[in-house]
Design an enzyme around this catalytic site. Structure first.
Site, short mmCIF file in Angstrom:
data_model
loop_
_atom_site.label_atom_id
_atom_site.label_comp_id
_atom_site.label_asym_id
_atom_site.label_seq_id
_atom_site.Cartn_x
_atom_site.Cartn_y
_atom_site.Cartn_z
N SER A 269 -7.24 -5.68 -5.60
CA SER A 269 -8.32 -6.32 -4.84
C SER A 269 -9.61 -6.32 -5.65
CB SER A 269 -8.54 -5.58 -3.51
OG SER A 269 -9.19 -4.34 -3.74
N THR A 270 -10.56 -7.15 -5.23
CA THR A 270 -11.87 -7.17 -5.89
C THR A 270 -12.58 -5.83 -5.73
OG1 THR A 270 -12.68 -8.28 -3.89
CG2 THR A 270 -12.30 -9.68 -5.79
N ASP B 225 0.83 -1.20 0.00
CA ASP B 225 0.00 0.00 0.00
C ASP B 225 0.87 1.26 0.00
OD1 ASP B 225 -2.40 1.32 -0.07
OD2 ASP B 225 -2.76 1.21 2.08
N GLY B 226 0.34 2.32 -0.56
CA GLY B 226 1.03 3.62 -0.50
C GLY B 226 1.54 4.14 -1.83
N ARG C 37 -12.02 2.15 -8.43
CA ARG C 37 -11.13 3.31 -8.64
C ARG C 37 -11.41 3.95 -10.00
NH1 ARG C 37 -5.34 2.35 -5.78
NH2 ARG C 37 -6.20 1.62 -3.80
N ASN D 92 -10.83 -2.89 -5.85
CA ASN D 92 -10.07 -1.85 -6.56
C ASN D 92 -10.69 -1.46 -7.91
OD1 ASN D 92 -6.85 -2.99 -5.28
ND2 ASN D 92 -8.07 -1.24 -4.59
N SER E 52 -8.08 -5.29 4.74
CA SER E 52 -8.59 -5.01 3.39
C SER E 52 -8.80 -6.27 2.54
CB SER E 52 -7.66 -4.01 2.66
OG SER E 52 -7.58 -2.80 3.37
C1 IPE Z 1 -5.36 -2.98 -0.43
O1 IPE Z 1 -5.07 -1.63 -0.54
C2 IPE Z 1 -5.33 -3.63 -1.79
C3 IPE Z 1 -4.02 -3.77 -2.40
C4 IPE Z 1 -2.87 -3.48 -1.85
C5 IPE Z 1 -4.02 -4.33 -3.72
P1 IPE Z 1 -6.21 -0.53 -0.72
O2 IPE Z 1 -5.50 0.76 -0.79
O3 IPE Z 1 -7.10 -0.90 -1.83
O4 IPE Z 1 -7.02 -0.69 0.65
P2 IPE Z 1 -7.91 0.35 1.45
O5 IPE Z 1 -8.91 0.89 0.48
O6 IPE Z 1 -6.99 1.40 1.97
O7 IPE Z 1 -8.50 -0.47 2.56
C1 IPE Z 2 -1.53 0.15 -3.44
O1 IPE Z 2 -1.31 1.51 -3.43
C2 IPE Z 2 -1.66 -0.39 -4.84
C3 IPE Z 2 -3.00 -0.86 -5.19
C4 IPE Z 2 -4.04 -0.90 -4.40
C5 IPE Z 2 -3.19 -1.33 -6.55
P1 IPE Z 2 -2.52 2.54 -3.40
O2 IPE Z 2 -2.79 2.96 -4.80
O3 IPE Z 2 -3.66 2.01 -2.64
O4 IPE Z 2 -1.83 3.74 -2.60
P2 IPE Z 2 -2.56 4.79 -1.67
O5 IPE Z 2 -3.25 4.03 -0.58
O6 IPE Z 2 -3.51 5.54 -2.54
O7 IPE Z 2 -1.44 5.63 -1.17
MG MG Z 3 -4.19 2.20 -0.66
#
Ligand code: IPE
Ligand code: IPE
Ligand code: MG
Length: 238
Positions: A59-60, A14-15, A65, A62, A186
């Protein structure tokens, strides 16, 4: 084998978005940097003796977005799979992809099937890419398989469900790391992670590497895993 070293590490990567935003760039810029981090961490796993690495790539949830981000991510997964497969195979890494593959594009499914087929006999390590993955969806899919297999209610037990998970032969994760400071699961490996040690790293995924993985493994080695029992007391009695 050193039980202080986890056999299977899961990472909620994440991040990426925050990393990109800090530089005034779109999320896709962060996702690209995230792929470089995967390469570093996979190498570090090999060097440190972690046999199986599960990475949460998509994730399912995502899909909700912005369309442009989803499209950029899918393109990136496809391109990365195509570019890295030879090297992974040479290094003896077995690639598996967990998730609802039926919702992915036909060309993505082709890449996945090719990668899994080519590397199926490798045993230098396993990279489990959780793509269009949800822990709940996986349990639903296992329930559907139980019904399809005609398993009578009285024979449904944990072993019967475990055997119908996406990759039943992988050991349960010993350690689950989430980067970027968020304290939540998550929907990652809900079934298999029942007794995984959890570790939250403040580092954003694109900045994660060998140093951070080493620190996580040191922390893991200091944990006492109880699995609901009292291993300390038993040790005194016997
Ligand atoms: C979890 O991260 C999914 C992945 C890393 C692929 P998200 O960024 O989607 O999770 P939430 O929305 O912060 O819980
Ligand atoms: C994790 O990074 C990658 C995926 C979920 C695909 P994020 O895109 O969720 O990063 P933040 O949470 O917005 O910083
Ligand atoms: Mg994230």
């Amino acid at each position: 084998m050193d039980s202080q070293v986890p056999r299977h590490v899961g990472i909620i990567m994440d991040g990426n978005g925050r990393w990109a935003r800090r530089q005034g760039r779109p999320a896709s810029f962060g996702h690209r940097a995230g792929v470089r981090a995967i390469k570093r961490v996979l190498q570090a796993c090999e060097d440190l003796g972690v046999h199986t690495l599960s990475i949460y790539a998509f994730s399912t949830e995502n899909w909700t977005r912005p369309r442009a981000e989803v499209r950029a991510l899918m393109r990136l997964f496809h391109e990365t799979m195509q570019r890295e497969i030879d090297e992974m195979h040479q290094r003896g890494v077995r690639i598996v992809v967990s998730g609802r593959r039926e919702d992915l594009s036909p060309r993505m499914r082709e890449r996945i099937e090719e990668a899994m087929e080519r590397t199926r006999n490798n045993n230098n390590g396993v990279l489990n890419v959780c793509l269009n993955y949800g822990g709940r969806a996986e349990i639903v899919d296992a329930a559907r398989r139980l019904i399809r297999d005609g398993v009578p209610a009285g024979e449904v037990d944990e072993a019967a469900i475990s055997a119908r998970m996406y990759e039943p032969e992988l050991p349960d994760p010993d350690l689950i790391i989430r980067t970027a400071g968020e304290h939540r699961v998550s929907n990652f490996l809900l079934w298999q992670g029942a007794y995984a040690e959890m570790l939250v790293s403040e580092t954003l995924w694109p900045d994660f590497g060998e140093e951070q993985l080493k620190a996580a493994l040191i922390e893991y080695a200091s944990r006492v895993r109880r699995f609901g029992g009292r291993p300390d007391v038993q040790a005194k009695v016997s």
